[in-house]
Design a protein around this motif. Structure first.
Motif, PDB file in Angstrom:
ATOM      1  N   PRO A 151      30.539  41.407 -34.964  1.00 12.20           N
ATOM      2  CA  PRO A 151      30.992  42.590 -34.215  1.00 12.20           C
ATOM      3  C   PRO A 151      30.485  42.577 -32.781  1.00 12.20           C
ATOM      4  CG  PRO A 151      29.280  43.181 -35.782  1.00 12.20           C
ATOM      5  CD  PRO A 151      29.645  41.762 -36.071  1.00 12.20           C
ATOM      6  N   THR A 152      31.144  43.359 -31.956  1.00 11.32           N
ATOM      7  CA  THR A 152      30.900  43.308 -30.516  1.00 11.32           C
ATOM      8  C   THR A 152      29.496  43.758 -30.138  1.00 11.32           C
ATOM      9  OG1 THR A 152      33.255  43.753 -30.216  1.00 11.32           O
ATOM     10  CG2 THR A 152      31.870  43.961 -28.275  1.00 11.32           C
ATOM     11  N   ASN A 153      28.864  44.619 -30.944  1.00  9.38           N
ATOM     12  CA  ASN A 153      27.495  45.003 -30.595  1.00  9.38           C
ATOM     13  C   ASN A 153      26.549  43.808 -30.602  1.00  9.38           C
ATOM     14  OD1 ASN A 153      27.987  45.251 -33.496  1.00  9.38           O
ATOM     15  ND2 ASN A 153      25.879  45.916 -33.673  1.00  9.38           N
ATOM     16  N   ASP A 154      26.941  42.728 -31.300  1.00  8.73           N
ATOM     17  CA  ASP A 154      26.152  41.494 -31.290  1.00  8.73           C
ATOM     18  C   ASP A 154      26.914  40.309 -30.689  1.00  8.73           C
ATOM     19  OD1 ASP A 154      23.733  42.430 -32.418  1.00  8.73           O
ATOM     20  OD2 ASP A 154      24.615  42.361 -34.424  1.00  8.73           O
ATOM     21  N   MET A 155      28.112  40.543 -30.171  1.00  9.98           N
ATOM     22  CA  MET A 155      28.893  39.459 -29.573  1.00  9.98           C
ATOM     23  C   MET A 155      29.646  39.976 -28.356  1.00  9.98           C
ATOM     24  SD  MET A 155      29.356  36.261 -29.588  1.00  9.98           S
ATOM     25  CE  MET A 155      28.368  35.954 -31.041  1.00  9.98           C
ATOM     26  N   GLY A 156      28.914  40.598 -27.446  1.00 13.22           N
ATOM     27  CA  GLY A 156      29.479  40.992 -26.168  1.00 13.22           C
ATOM     28  C   GLY A 156      29.424  39.837 -25.186  1.00 13.22           C
ATOM     29  N   PRO A 157      29.778  40.072 -23.932  1.00 12.60           N
ATOM     30  CA  PRO A 157      29.769  38.986 -22.948  1.00 12.60           C
ATOM     31  C   PRO A 157      28.422  38.269 -22.818  1.00 12.60           C
ATOM     32  CG  PRO A 157      31.005  40.849 -22.100  1.00 12.60           C
ATOM     33  CD  PRO A 157      30.391  41.310 -23.383  1.00 12.60           C
ATOM     34  N   MET A 158      27.319  39.000 -22.905  1.00 10.70           N
ATOM     35  CA  MET A 158      26.009  38.363 -22.805  1.00 10.70           C
ATOM     36  C   MET A 158      25.760  37.429 -23.979  1.00 10.70           C
ATOM     37  SD  MET A 158      23.650  41.565 -21.505  1.00 10.70           S
ATOM     38  CE  MET A 158      22.147  40.644 -21.815  1.00 10.70           C
ATOM     39  N   ALA A 159      26.051  37.904 -25.191  1.00 12.51           N
ATOM     40  CA  ALA A 159      25.827  37.085 -26.380  1.00 12.51           C
ATOM     41  C   ALA A 159      26.755  35.879 -26.401  1.00 12.51           C
ATOM     42  CB  ALA A 159      26.023  37.931 -27.637  1.00 12.51           C
ATOM     43  N   LEU A 160      27.995  36.062 -25.961  1.00 14.00           N
ATOM     44  CA  LEU A 160      28.929  34.940 -25.915  1.00 14.00           C
ATOM     45  C   LEU A 160      28.428  33.878 -24.935  1.00 14.00           C
ATOM     46  CD1 LEU A 160      31.559  33.721 -26.910  1.00 14.00           C
ATOM     47  CD2 LEU A 160      32.783  35.052 -25.182  1.00 14.00           C
ATOM     48  N   GLU A 161      27.916  34.311 -23.808  1.00 12.01           N
ATOM     49  CA  GLU A 161      27.317  33.361 -22.865  1.00 12.01           C
ATOM     50  C   GLU A 161      26.150  32.612 -23.510  1.00 12.01           C
ATOM     51  OE1 GLU A 161      24.464  33.384 -18.934  1.00 12.01           O
ATOM     52  OE2 GLU A 161      25.895  35.039 -19.136  1.00 12.01           O
ATOM     53  N   ALA A 162      25.333  33.324 -24.276  1.00 11.22           N
ATOM     54  CA  ALA A 162      24.183  32.685 -24.927  1.00 11.22           C
ATOM     55  C   ALA A 162      24.637  31.617 -25.917  1.00 11.22           C
ATOM     56  CB  ALA A 162      23.333  33.740 -25.628  1.00 11.22           C
ATOM     57  N   VAL A 163      25.717  31.872 -26.618  1.00 15.92           N
ATOM     58  CA  VAL A 163      26.259  30.873 -27.547  1.00 15.92           C
ATOM     59  C   VAL A 163      26.700  29.627 -26.790  1.00 15.92           C
ATOM     60  CG1 VAL A 163      28.167  30.370 -29.127  1.00 15.92           C
ATOM     61  CG2 VAL A 163      26.963  32.553 -29.289  1.00 15.92           C
ATOM     62  N   VAL A 164      27.412  29.824 -25.690  1.00 16.89           N
ATOM     63  CA  VAL A 164      27.869  28.677 -24.892  1.00 16.89           C
ATOM     64  C   VAL A 164      26.673  27.905 -24.352  1.00 16.89           C
ATOM     65  CG1 VAL A 164      29.319  27.916 -22.991  1.00 16.89           C
ATOM     66  CG2 VAL A 164      29.960  29.954 -24.277  1.00 16.89           C
ATOM     67  N   ARG A 165      25.643  28.622 -23.958  1.00 19.07           N
ATOM     68  CA  ARG A 165      24.444  27.958 -23.433  1.00 19.07           C
ATOM     69  C   ARG A 165      23.807  27.081 -24.512  1.00 19.07           C
ATOM     70  NH1 ARG A 165      22.339  28.885 -18.747  1.00 19.07           N
ATOM     71  NH2 ARG A 165      23.517  30.839 -18.522  1.00 19.07           N
ATOM     72  N   THR A 166      23.753  27.577 -25.733  1.00 19.52           N
ATOM     73  CA  THR A 166      23.191  26.796 -26.837  1.00 19.52           C
ATOM     74  C   THR A 166      24.024  25.545 -27.095  1.00 19.52           C
ATOM     75  OG1 THR A 166      22.261  28.770 -27.878  1.00 19.52           O
ATOM     76  CG2 THR A 166      22.597  26.860 -29.293  1.00 19.52           C
ATOM     77  N   ILE A 167      25.335  25.689 -27.075  1.00 20.02           N
ATOM     78  CA  ILE A 167      26.227  24.538 -27.285  1.00 20.02           C
ATOM     79  C   ILE A 167      26.053  23.526 -26.154  1.00 20.02           C
ATOM     80  CG2 ILE A 167      28.658  23.827 -27.329  1.00 20.02           C
ATOM     81  CD1 ILE A 167      29.241  26.511 -28.750  1.00 20.02           C
TER      82      ILE A 167
END
Length: 456
Positions: A151-167
């Motif tokens: 859900p978006t409370n845990d997958m907003g723009p900041m969290a999505l950026e963090a996922v890309v950073r990990t990848i």
């Protein structure tokens, strides 16, 4: 139920026989098992599992129906249909790699907010399956599903950026991010306009990987982490699944992971405009005119057609590189679902040969897509009296086609461009997939890319 797949059998492994509809007599099972199947009305019905008792009353094996036409990916049902324990497939299977992959995908569960199960059902890799490739594909699909289901409370723009950073860190890729008001100074005005009302700053995430001199492949994914519809607000039912509106971003990230993990000889770039389309005093409005990165002015006919706006700025940036292949993926239109339903994503391209490659790859890996036309006469429907273009049409017809035509306005230099209007969601359970987020078209595109750019 959790699942695992491994190499080799043990003494505890039980057989499962694949049986076509109407093929029970020729399945090779014992006469006792044959009688048991007939007594239970089993005759190879697709996705049906029937356990076979042994002389001691314990389970000695199982029959699994694959349907009349050897339904592809049906083996996913084994993950939930087989009892706990170790299993192996008795005899050969027609598509061992798809069978193994389907089993892993069928065992998927989104467990971020619930108790995780220990592995309970284990299947031995069928002969002929590339184990590394199967696990690579399962990992990619799992990533896409997990991102969309969150859900978006845990997958907003900041969290999505963090996922890309990990990848990026996992694959030694470079990452740059432009966010907030820097989007204006760096000339991404439409990404800024759509996302500025959100509680988290809008951003453009830019990942690069591979040899700079290799063929350029660029992926653009719509990262609208939640879509209220903006001031043209959606209904409550229309808003309920809008956590999945970043499904394009999830899918291009999964595809990028496949490309990097397989070390395909390409110069990969991934662009994700990550925003929330929210409502606030500074939200963009119907009737506003936005100037895009490309310089085209866009009249806003509807704020709920925001995905094409953020994609347009990202596509204009991608196009500047003159990539050999430019692919965008987006949960873009409800019209695509009306035309083709949730399971069959339409795609658009300006290259007939490439379209044939996509169709061939799609069929080979049971990852369905369907080409739709870039029907140029409909481009006039996007006209505006006060700007270069409107972001919607006035009659509501051909919504998926006109959305693709809108995006085409922002691509001029790429050798090949393709747009995939995915749904990113399973509304009903399938043998290989539960209800929830889904990877669509990425297995087909990965196969295509492997054939175009084989690993050295």
């Amino acid at each position: 139920m959790a699942t695992d797949i491994k190499v080799g059998t043990t003494g505890d492994s039980k057989p499962v026989w694949f049986v076509k509809s109407g093929g029970l007599e020729s399945s090779g099972v014992s006469s006792a098992a044959l009688a048991w199947a007939k007594a239970n009305g089993f005759d190879g019905q697709a996705a049906r599992v029937l356990t076979i008792p042994g002389d001691d009353g314990e389970i000695s094996g199982a029959l699994f129906g694959i349907g009349k036409d050897d339904v592809r990916l049906v083996a996913g049902k084994l993950a939930s249909g087989l009892p706990k324990g170790e299993w192996h497939i008795a005899g050969a299977v027609r598509e061992p790699e798809l069978t193994a992959l389907a089993f892993l995908l069928g065992g998927y569960k989104f467990t971020r907010y619930t108790k995780k199960d220990d592995a309970e059902v284990t299947l031995t890799f069928p002969d002929g399956a590339d184990q590394k490739e199967v696990k690579r594909l399962a990992k990619a699909v799992t990533l896409a599903r997990d991102l969309i289901n969150t859900p978006t409370n845990d997958m907003g723009p900041m969290a999505l950026e963090a996922v890309v950073r990990t990848i990026a860190e996992e694959h030694n890729a470079t990452l740059s991010v432009v966010k907030g008001d820097d989007l204006l100074t760096k000339n991404f005005p439409m990404i800024h306009a759509v996302g500025r009302a959100g509680s988290q700053e809008p951003r453009l995430i830019d990942l690069a990987w591979g040899d700079r001199n290799a063929p350029r492949v660029t992926l653009v994914g719509k990262g609208v982490c939640f879509d209220t519809g903006g001031l043209d607000i959606k209904t409550s039912s229309g808003m309920l699944l809008m956590k999945k509106d970043m499904g394009g971003a999830a899918n291009v990230l999964a595809l990028a992971g496949l490309i990097m993990d397989a070390k395909l000889p390409v110069r990969l770039r991934v662009l994700i405009p990550a925003v929330e389309n929210s409502i606030s005093a500074n939200a963009f409005r119907p009737g506003d005119v936005l100037t895009s990165r490309k310089g085209l002015t866009v009249e806003i006919g509807n704020t709920d057609a925001e995905g094409r706006l953020v994609l347009a700025d990202a596509l204009a940036l991608a196009d500047d590189d003159e990539p050999e292949l430019l692919i965008d993926m987006a949960t873009l239109t409800g019209a695509a679902r009306v035309a083709l339903g949730p399971d069959l994503p339409p795609f658009y391209t300006n290259d007939d040969a490439f379209a044939l490659e996509v169709a061939t790859a799609s069929e080979a890996v049971a990852d369905p897509v369907w080409r739709m036309p870039l029907w140029q006469p409909y481009d006039a429907k996007l006209s505006s009296r006060i700007a270069d273009i409107n972001n919607v049409t006035t009659d509501g017809f051909a919504g998926s086609i006109t959305a693709a035509l809108f995006l085409q306005r922002f691509v001029a230099k790429a050798k090949i461009w393709a747009h995939f209007d995915i749904f990113g969601w399973n509304p009903v359970e399938k043998p290989h997939a539960p209800i929830g987020g889904e990877a669509q078209a990425i297995r087909a595109l990965y196969r295509l890319l492997k054939q175009r750019y084989p690993a050295r």
